[in-house]
Design an enzyme around this catalytic site. Structure first.
Site, PDB file in Angstrom:
ATOM      1  N   ASN A   7       4.739  -1.309   5.106  1.00  0.00           N
ATOM      2  CA  ASN A   7       4.161   0.006   4.529  1.00  0.00           C
ATOM      3  C   ASN A   7       5.018  -0.166   2.931  1.00  0.00           C
ATOM      4  O   ASN A   7       6.055   0.916   3.305  1.00  0.00           O
ATOM      5  CB  ASN A   7       4.455   1.159   5.235  1.00  0.00           C
ATOM      6  CG  ASN A   7       3.553   2.159   4.486  1.00  0.00           C
ATOM      7  OD1 ASN A   7       3.428   2.105   3.529  1.00  0.00           O
ATOM      8  ND2 ASN A   7       3.215   3.034   5.177  1.00  0.00           N
ATOM      9  N   ARG A 241       0.158  18.621  -3.547  1.00  0.00           N
ATOM     10  CA  ARG A 241      -0.890  18.723  -3.995  1.00  0.00           C
ATOM     11  C   ARG A 241      -1.287  19.966  -3.830  1.00  0.00           C
ATOM     12  O   ARG A 241      -1.450  20.449  -2.987  1.00  0.00           O
ATOM     13  CB  ARG A 241      -1.441  17.291  -3.284  1.00  0.00           C
ATOM     14  CG  ARG A 241      -1.051  16.296  -3.438  1.00  0.00           C
ATOM     15  CD  ARG A 241      -1.762  15.362  -2.683  1.00  0.00           C
ATOM     16  NE  ARG A 241      -0.124  14.261  -2.323  1.00  0.00           N
ATOM     17  CZ  ARG A 241      -0.946  13.301  -1.346  1.00  0.00           C
ATOM     18  NH1 ARG A 241      -2.048  13.373  -0.632  1.00  0.00           N
ATOM     19  NH2 ARG A 241       0.126  12.935  -0.885  1.00  0.00           N
TER      20      ARG A 241
END
Ligand code: AMP
Length: 398
Positions: A7, A241
């Site tokens: 990843n 966010r």
């Protein structure tokens, strides 16, 4: 067969080696600060002591070279030679509309990953760097990609279209995609097993609550809806966010704060959410602690967070016309009993009742619903790497 799962982020590479004969993890690790002074590799071989190596590395290829050296190290490695690795599985965030499942990487797949650079600028470029670094070092084994968006491709237009002029969908693929798909896939399948029902007969709401957070509504084995959209900015309130806001705020604040589009992007992605609201931290542990000592902004931030999650639970119960279980996963969902309790409080009208005592757990697969709750409430640690390893093994041995 042994499978390497990779990843690759913009400045990090996470890896795990699986032995697919019993799906055991032989080693895992993280290279941090790739391309930035102070690179370090933390390697955790199963059953042996953790190793930390500090060595500045200019790019992902050098990062992967170091990972390979560590994996075959006679003292703390987990394999004798890289020839033991039969396939490599890569996580890629955005697969656009083309991929609803994992695929073996070829030139066309790489082109699709590149075509999505525009809509996933923070994720797809480093993901592709990781793929190319691994392919250059291991050219003779299959490389497989598992997309974060793939599981959500079963959504229907009713849930993936925005009410914008249709041609922005046709020209620019502006639509809702959803993310964290591998995690929602894994925990929803485990939930069906815990319910003792075929997956296709279940109505499941998954809550992946981490620093990034998203929910999904799953019915008949398909994603009906998910909270992230065109990008991972939509939906729940997250660490940094904003989640859902009135889009007019974006141009209003661009004007007031004199931001260009890239500054605005950073503002709503990195300076907002729980960090911006609380002024304390993006980490819910810090915010919970501050709220307990009477910090009003931390208390408001938590109230907004709970409210948003509850709103999505109601939304999804309506869209699924019922619900067999809620599933809490990821850093917050797996570990924060008080957050699970607050999210599930006062939802008894919807058949959701949590048992405070059973809920006092961390990181274990367990049903924390009260005996008389119509909806089961599961805590299920996610395992995205295992899904990647399984898909990679399956495609490599096809
Ligand atoms: P993830 O993105 O899934 O790795 O989750 C990381 C986030 O989990 C951290 O930023 C913390 O906010 C949160 N977290 C981890 N443990 C706890 C806990 N015990 N209580 C509250 N939040 C936690």
């Amino acid at each position: 067969m042994k499978v390497l799962v990779v990843n690759a982020g913009s400045s990090s590479i996470k890896y795990q080696v699986f032995d697919m004969t019993d799906e055991s993890v032989l080693a895992k690790g993280l290279v941090d600060r790739v391309g930035i002074p102070g690179t370090s590799l933390k390697h955790e071989p199963t059953g042996k002591d953790e190793v930390i190596i500090k060595k500045d590395l200019p790019d992902h290829t050098e990062g992967m070279k170091l990972v390979f050296e560590v994996l075959v190290n006679p003292e703390y490695g987990c394999i004798k030679s890289m020839d033991e690795i039969g396939a490599v599985g890569h996580r890629v965030v955005h697969g656009g509309e083309e991929f609803a499942s994992s695929v073996v990487i070829d030139d066309h797949v790489k082109k699709v990953i590149k075509d999505c650079f525009d809509i996933a600028p923070l994720h797809n470029p480093p993901n592709l760097m990781g793929i190319e670094a691994c392919q250059s070092l291991m050219p003779n084994v299959p490389h497989v990609v598992v997309f974060d968006t793939a599981f959500h491709q079963t959504m229907e237009a009713a849930n993936y279209m925005y009410a914008l002029p249709y041609d922005v969908y046709e020209k620019f693929r502006v639509r809702r995609y959803g993310f964290h798909g591998t995690s929602h896939f894994y925990v929803s399948h485990r939930a069906a097993e815990m319910l003792g029902k075929p997956y296709e007969d279940c109505k499941i709401i998954t809550l992946h609550l981490g620093n990034g957070a998203s929910m999904a509504a799953i019915k008949g084995g398909k994603v009906v809806d998910t909270s992230m959209g065109f990008t991972p900015l939509e939906g729940l309130v997250m660490g940094t966010r904003s989640g859902d806001i009135d889009p007019a705020i974006v141009f209003y604040l661009m004007d007031k704060l004199e931001m260009n589009s890239s500054e605005a992007n950073s503002y709503f992605n990195k300076k907002s959410g729980m960090l911006g609201l609380s002024g304390v931290s993006n980490d819910l542990r810090d915010i919970l602690a501050a709220a307990k000592t009477g910090n009003t902004r931390a208390q408001i931030a938590l109230a907004v967070y709970y409210n948003k999650v509850k709103g999505y639970i109601g939304n999804y119960i309506a869209k699924l016309n019922g619900c067999d279980c809620l599933v809490f996963t990821a850093g917050v969902g797996e570990n924060a009993a008080d957050i699970r309790e607050s999210v599930c409080s006062d939802l008894d009208y919807l058949g959701i009742k949590i048992d405070a005592e059973k809920n006092n757990v961390r990181g274990k697969e367990v049903d924390v619903a009260a005996a008389d709750s119509k909806v089961r409430i599961f805590v299920i640690p996610t395992n995205e790497e295992l899904v990647i390893a399984r898909d990679t093994f399956q495609l490599a041995t096809k």
